[in-house]
Design a protein around this motif. Structure first.
Motif, PDB file in Angstrom:
ATOM      1  N   ASP A 278      -7.550 141.171  57.574  1.00  0.00           N
ATOM      2  CA  ASP A 278      -6.293 141.720  57.442  1.00  0.00           C
ATOM      3  C   ASP A 278      -5.293 141.155  58.169  1.00  0.00           C
ATOM      4  O   ASP A 278      -3.969 140.839  58.184  1.00  0.00           O
ATOM      5  N   HIS A 279      -5.768 141.126  59.758  1.00  0.00           N
ATOM      6  CA  HIS A 279      -4.835 140.326  60.733  1.00  0.00           C
ATOM      7  C   HIS A 279      -4.563 139.008  60.313  1.00  0.00           C
ATOM      8  O   HIS A 279      -3.413 138.446  60.557  1.00  0.00           O
ATOM      9  N   ILE A 280      -5.550 138.245  59.912  1.00  0.00           N
ATOM     10  CA  ILE A 280      -5.475 136.901  59.575  1.00  0.00           C
ATOM     11  C   ILE A 280      -4.234 136.740  58.417  1.00  0.00           C
ATOM     12  O   ILE A 280      -3.674 135.946  58.484  1.00  0.00           O
ATOM     13  N   ASP A 281      -4.456 137.547  57.480  1.00  0.00           N
ATOM     14  CA  ASP A 281      -3.713 137.717  56.183  1.00  0.00           C
ATOM     15  C   ASP A 281      -2.238 137.796  56.624  1.00  0.00           C
ATOM     16  O   ASP A 281      -1.450 137.001  56.163  1.00  0.00           O
ATOM     17  N   HIS A 282      -2.218 138.856  57.808  1.00  0.00           N
ATOM     18  CA  HIS A 282      -0.718 139.230  57.871  1.00  0.00           C
ATOM     19  C   HIS A 282       0.060 137.985  58.657  1.00  0.00           C
ATOM     20  O   HIS A 282       1.043 137.677  58.492  1.00  0.00           O
ATOM     21  N   VAL A 283      -0.725 137.371  59.492  1.00  0.00           N
ATOM     22  CA  VAL A 283      -0.091 136.107  60.004  1.00  0.00           C
ATOM     23  C   VAL A 283       0.418 135.052  59.224  1.00  0.00           C
ATOM     24  O   VAL A 283       1.217 134.689  59.143  1.00  0.00           O
ATOM     25  N   VAL A 284      -0.560 134.760  58.254  1.00  0.00           N
ATOM     26  CA  VAL A 284      -0.362 133.830  56.974  1.00  0.00           C
ATOM     27  C   VAL A 284       0.940 134.361  56.295  1.00  0.00           C
ATOM     28  O   VAL A 284       1.658 133.381  55.948  1.00  0.00           O
ATOM     29  N   ASP A 285       1.130 135.654  55.992  1.00  0.00           N
ATOM     30  CA  ASP A 285       2.039 136.064  55.211  1.00  0.00           C
ATOM     31  C   ASP A 285       3.375 135.882  55.964  1.00  0.00           C
ATOM     32  O   ASP A 285       4.495 135.661  55.321  1.00  0.00           O
ATOM     33  N   VAL A 286       3.417 136.147  57.240  1.00  0.00           N
ATOM     34  CA  VAL A 286       4.585 136.127  58.063  1.00  0.00           C
ATOM     35  C   VAL A 286       5.043 134.797  58.415  1.00  0.00           C
ATOM     36  O   VAL A 286       6.370 134.399  58.064  1.00  0.00           O
ATOM     37  N   VAL A 287       4.148 133.832  58.576  1.00  0.00           N
ATOM     38  CA  VAL A 287       4.640 132.526  59.446  1.00  0.00           C
ATOM     39  C   VAL A 287       3.806 131.352  58.419  1.00  0.00           C
ATOM     40  O   VAL A 287       4.106 130.265  58.670  1.00  0.00           O
ATOM     41  N   GLY A 288       2.708 131.644  57.799  1.00  0.00           N
ATOM     42  CA  GLY A 288       1.921 130.565  57.266  1.00  0.00           C
ATOM     43  C   GLY A 288       0.751 130.350  57.930  1.00  0.00           C
ATOM     44  O   GLY A 288       0.284 130.897  58.932  1.00  0.00           O
TER      45      GLY A 288
ATOM     46  N   MET B  51       0.604 141.662  69.259  1.00  0.00           N
ATOM     47  CA  MET B  51       2.010 140.822  68.880  1.00  0.00           C
ATOM     48  C   MET B  51       2.705 141.173  67.690  1.00  0.00           C
ATOM     49  O   MET B  51       2.092 141.476  66.768  1.00  0.00           O
ATOM     50  N   ASP B  52       4.088 141.180  67.764  1.00  0.00           N
ATOM     51  CA  ASP B  52       4.718 142.085  66.706  1.00  0.00           C
ATOM     52  C   ASP B  52       5.168 140.658  65.743  1.00  0.00           C
ATOM     53  O   ASP B  52       5.124 139.339  66.115  1.00  0.00           O
ATOM     54  N   ASP B  53       5.934 140.900  64.569  1.00  0.00           N
ATOM     55  CA  ASP B  53       6.196 139.778  63.617  1.00  0.00           C
ATOM     56  C   ASP B  53       7.371 138.923  64.227  1.00  0.00           C
ATOM     57  O   ASP B  53       7.117 137.649  63.772  1.00  0.00           O
ATOM     58  N   ASP B  54       8.374 139.363  64.772  1.00  0.00           N
ATOM     59  CA  ASP B  54       9.136 138.458  65.508  1.00  0.00           C
ATOM     60  C   ASP B  54       8.681 137.827  66.477  1.00  0.00           C
ATOM     61  O   ASP B  54       9.021 136.432  66.618  1.00  0.00           O
TER      62      ASP B  54
END
Length: 398
Positions: free
Chosen positions: A320-330, A244-247
C-alpha cells in the motif's frame, strides 16, 4: 475478537500461517534472480558488532545471511554504518563508524567468492554479472564527521556512499524528526555547508530521520538528487514525522530523488505505532513506580506482550505504501529500504527476512505492476539517483 484475549502462542501460530500462505510464482522468483535488487538499508554491521556471527554462512538469527540473500535475489544491500545518537559529540562515534566499516570489509575479504565492496554503480553492475553480492555502505547518523569536512572525504574514500544526516537526536548537522527540541530549526550552519560538500564529493544525501524543516532546507540547497533510505508514508501513520507526507514526496520527486520503503511494522501501520507508544508509556510508568531494578521491569516485555500482542503489519500493507507513492508522484521515485536487522521482531508477515523478496515481487505482480515497473522499484530508480550524484560530482572536478 479482542486482541488482548489472544495468547502469544496463538499470535505466533497466526503469523506463521500467514507467512506460509504467501507463495511466490516461478515468474516472481525469476524476476528476483534475473535483476539487481538494491535494498537501501540493512543493519548487518551493527548486528555483528553487538554479537558476532558469520553472515557469509547460514545464521540462526537475524534477517540477513548469504544463503537467504541468494534465495531472495538480494544482491546490492546497503550496509548501514549505524552510530547511535548516544555517541554524538564523542570520539567514540567516529571510532565505531570505522570499526563497522572494517567489519563490512572483513565480510568481503573472508568470502571473496560471495561478496564484494561496491563504491560505484558500475561496481554493482559488474558484481551482479560475476554472481557476487555487492556491499555498498551508507552511514546512518552523520555524527562521526565531527564537524570536519576532512572526515567527509575520509569516509568517502573508505566507501561510504550516503550519509543519513541525523538519527534519533539532533546532532551537529541537523535536527532529528524524533527530537522535539529542534535545536537548529532544520539544518545547522555546518549542515548547510555540508550539503554542498556532499554534492561536490559525490556523497548521496539521505533525509531519513531528519525533521521536516531540515528536509525542506536540504531540498533548497542540494544540486543533486537525494534519497530517503528507509522511510515510509505518513498517510498510513498520522503524526509520525519519521515518515514522509505527500508534499514531501512531491518535493522529492521534483528533486528526482527516491523514497525507499521501510518494512518495519511501526513504519507501515498506525496500529503498530500506537502499540509501540503504549508499550513505552507502560514501561516508563512501571519503572517510575517500581524502580529500574524491579523484577517486574525485568519481565515487563514478556508480560506485556502476553496481554497486548504486537500487531504485525502485512506484505499487503507494505505494498500500500508503494502504491501510494506511485499514485502521488509516479513509479520513478520509489524503492526498497527494508531496515532488515534494524527493526527487531517487528517485520511484517510475508517479509520476515531477505529470502522473501520474491513475495514482494509477487505482490507487485498481483497488483498489475509491469515487469518494467518492478525493475524500477528493485534497482533502477535508486541507481539512477546514484549515477546522477556521481555525474554531478564528476562535473564539479572537471
Amino acid at each position: 475478537m479482542n486482541k488482548k484475549l489472544i495468547s502469544t502462542l496463538t499470535l505466533l501460530a497466526l503469523s506463521h500461517t500467514a507467512v506460509a500462505n504467501y507463495s511466490a510464482s516461478d515468474k516472481a522468483h525469476k524476476i528476483a534472480q534475473d535483476n539487481i535488487i538494491v535494498d537501501g538499508h540493512i543493519d548487518v554491521p551493527y548486528r555483528v558488532n553487538r554479537a558476532w556471527v558469520d553472515v557469509t554462512e547460514a545464521t540462526k538469527g537475524g534477517d540477513f545471511d548469504y544463503p537467504r540473500a541468494k534465495q531472495g535475489g538480494l544482491n546490492a544491500p546497503f550496509m548501514s554504518i549505524y552510530v547511535p545518537a548516544s555517541l554524538d559529540n564523542s570520539p567514540q562515534s567516529t571510532q565505531l563508524a570505522h570499526q563497522l566499516i572494517d567489519s563490512v570489509e572483513a565480510i568481503a575479504a573472508r568470502a571473496p567468492d560471495k561478496f564484494a565492496i561496491a563504491k560505484t554503480v558500475s561496481d554493482v553492475e559488474e558484481h551482479f554479472k560475476a554472481g557476487l553480492i555487492s556491499l555498498p555502505m551508507g552511514m546512518e547518523n552523520g555524527s562521526p564527521l565531527q564537524g570536519e569536512l576532512s572526515n567527509l572525504a575520509h569516509f568517502y574514500q573508505r566507501g561510504i556512499r550516503y550519509i543519513t544526516l541525523a538519527h534519533s537526536q539532533s546532532n551537529h548537522i541537523s535536527d532529528s524528526s524524533y527530537d522535539l527540541r529542534r535545536k537548529w530549526k532544520g539544518l545547522s550552519p555546518f549542515g548547510k555547508t555540508l550539503i554542498k560538500e556532499m554534492n561536490d564529493i559525490g556523497m548521496i544525501i539521505d533525509i531519513s530521520h531528519v525533521s521536516d524543516a531540515a528536509f525542506y532546507q536540504v531540498m533548497e540547497l542540494t544540486e543533486a538528487p537525494v534519497i530517503a533510505s528507509h522511510s515510509s508514508m505518513r498517510k498510513f501513520t498520522p503524526g509520525f514525522e519519521r515518515n514522509m507526507d505527500d508534499d514531501m514526496i512531491r518535493a522529492l520527486a521534483k528533486n528526482n530523488g527516491v523514497i525507499m520503503i521501510n518494512f518495519g511494522s511501526g513504519f507501515v501501520t498506525r496500529e503498530a505505532r500506537v502499540w509501540r507508544d503504549q508499550y513505552s508509556a507502560a514501561r516508563k510508568a512501571l519503572i517510575e513506580k517500581e524502580g529500574e531494578d524491579s523484577p517486574k521491569v525485568a519481565t515487563f516485555d514478556e508480560d506485556y506482550k502476553k496481554t497486548n500482542p504486537y500487531p504485525f503489519s502485512t506484505l499487503e500493507e507494505v505494498l500500500d505504501h508503494i502504491d501510494h507513492v506511485v499514485d502521488v508522484v509516479g513509479i520513478d521515485y520509489v524503492g526498497i529500504g527494508s531496515d532488515y536487522d534494524g527493526v527487531g521482531d517487528s517485520l511484517p508477515t510475508g517479509l520476515k527476512d531477505v529470502s522473501t523478496f520474491p513475495n514482494l515481487i509477487q505482490g507487485l505482480l498481483d497488483r498489475k505492476y509491469s515487469e518494467a515497473d518492478i525493475k524500477k522499484i528493485l534497482n533502477e530508480n535508486v541507481l539512477r539517483v546514484w549515477r546522477d550524484v556521481e555525474r554531478y560530482a564528476k562535473a564539479q572536478k572537471s
